[in-house]
Scaffold this active site. Structure first.
Site, PDB file in Angstrom:
ATOM      1  CE  LYS A 112       9.703  -9.030  33.558  1.00  0.00           C
ATOM      2  NZ  LYS A 112       9.719  -7.579  33.767  1.00  0.00           N
ATOM      3  CE  LYS A 195      17.096 -12.128  31.861  1.00  0.00           C
ATOM      4  NZ  LYS A 195      16.303 -11.025  31.375  1.00  0.00           N
ATOM      5  CE  LYS A 198      16.369  -5.526  38.521  1.00  0.00           C
ATOM      6  NZ  LYS A 198      15.653  -4.425  37.904  1.00  0.00           N
TER       7      LYS A 198
END
Ligand code: AMP
Ligand code: TRP
Length: 333
Positions: A112, A195, A198
């Site tokens: 992230k 994966k 979002k």
């Protein structure tokens, strides 16, 4: 005592991975465990920038999606994290228990924060400490999540052990991850080795729970596949990550084993399989969408429900956080 705790971030765009990897399992667990707590983790969400009014509507929508998918707000506790201050209080104590070396190993932070980790928020770095606090402030024992959260749960165990060891108590349980079901890791529709997420910039990579019928059909049509027919046995999916992903999504939605799906579609090409998957996805998602719309049209009731969930949550956390503060040596009011 066994107690289930799980959380989901209100970052909008709940997708098929969230549903099949997490929320649908919660629906099953509520029948097996008496004590289930499901939390919309708005404090985790602000570890990256959130527009305040969008955060509010995403928080309501995430709670409503859980309910629309079948999580019963009467039998379980459903609320948003920031309403229960004990989460933040215990997280601070855990910031002082967890070691920097432990946090440095967290792969989600690395993903992230990206290349420029100096500019990531300090909150993003200590995110797993807050997650451990979420669970342990209830002395939660079992945590149903998708596979991507396994490392965070190992950290929660390390924190619980170190706290128990440092203060010479047997206070916190060592949490058990519950990672089960046919879709613990739903992959992107555009790349079978990453994966479904979002944060993927391409909306075509995921099926959002709110996508309308035409969008679902278009996304499945455009999903990456290959030119071979489907094999009749699962070994034949080896080396075909996109095909394997579409088959396992079908199996998860239909609640069938991969072998049964291949029994039905082995020897058929994607020209047949994709329309069947589209039809199934629409049949499963449409009722959830309708219920979601109904719940979202009554904001007052939804807010009331979150407040009552938070009140019930506080009745569990109050004595636990008081006990922790006493152990740590904080003077009581
Ligand atoms: P998040 O959206 O990151 O808050 O995730 C909420 C829940 O969905 C967590 O239990 C995740 O492990 C699960 N989850 C997220 N993405 C996927 C995926 N692609 N496949 C399976 N589970 C997922
Ligand atoms: N980190 C989890 C995720 O991104 C969300 C979460 C926060 C959570 N606190 C939790 C999950 C406690 C389980 C238990 O998916």
């Amino acid at each position: 005592m066994e107690r289930i705790f799980s959380g989901v971030q209100p970052t909008g765009n709940l997708h098929l991975g969230n549903y099949l990897g997490a929320i649908r399992n919660w629906v099953k667990l509520q029948n097996e465990y008496e004590d289930c707590i499901f939390c919309v983790v708005d404090m985790h969400a602000i570890t990256v920038w959130q527009n305040p009014s969008i955060l509010q509507s995403n928080t309501r929508e995430t709670a409503a999606t859980m309910i629309a998918a079948g999580v019963d707000p009467k039998r379980n506790i459903i609320f948003n994290q920031s309403q229960v201050a004990a989460h933040a209080e215990l997280a601070w104590i855990f910031n002082c228990i967890a070691r920097i070396g432990w946090l440095d190993r967290m792969t989600q932070f690395k993903e992230k924060a990206g290349k420029d980790k100096e500019r990531a928020s300090a909150g993003l770095y200590v995110y797993p400490n807050l997650m451990a606090a979420d669970i342990l402030v209830y002395k939660g024992t079992h945590v149903p999540v998708g596979e991507d959260q396994k490392q965070h749960l190992e950290l929660a165990r390390d924190i619980a052990s170190k706290f128990n060891h440092d203060y010479k108590r047997d206070l916190f349980p060592l949490v058990e991850p519950l990672i089960f079901g046919p879709a613990t890791r739903v992959m992107s529709l555009k790349n079978g080795s990453s994966k479904m997420s979002k944060s993927d910039p391409s909306d075509l990579s995921r099926i959002n729970l709110k996508d309308d019928v035409d969008t679902i059909a278009r996304k499945i049509k455009k999903a990456k596949s290959d030119t071979d027919v489907l094999p009749s046995e699962s070994a034949g999916l080896k080396g075909r990550p996109e095909a394997a992903n579409l088959v396992s999504i079908y199996g998860a939605l239909a609640e069938l084993d991969i072998t049964d799906v291949l029994g039905q579609y082995g020897g058929r090409g994607f020209g047949v399989f994709k329309p069947a998957l589209t039809e199934l996805a629409i049949a499963k998602l449409t009722p959830i969408q309708e219920e979601l719309k109904r719940l979202m049209s009554d904001q007052t009731s939804l807010d009331c429900l979150l407040k009552s969930g938070a009140d019930r949550a506080r009745s569990i956390t109050d004595p636990i956080i008081a006990e922790v503060k006493e152990i740590v040596g904080f003077i009581k009011p």
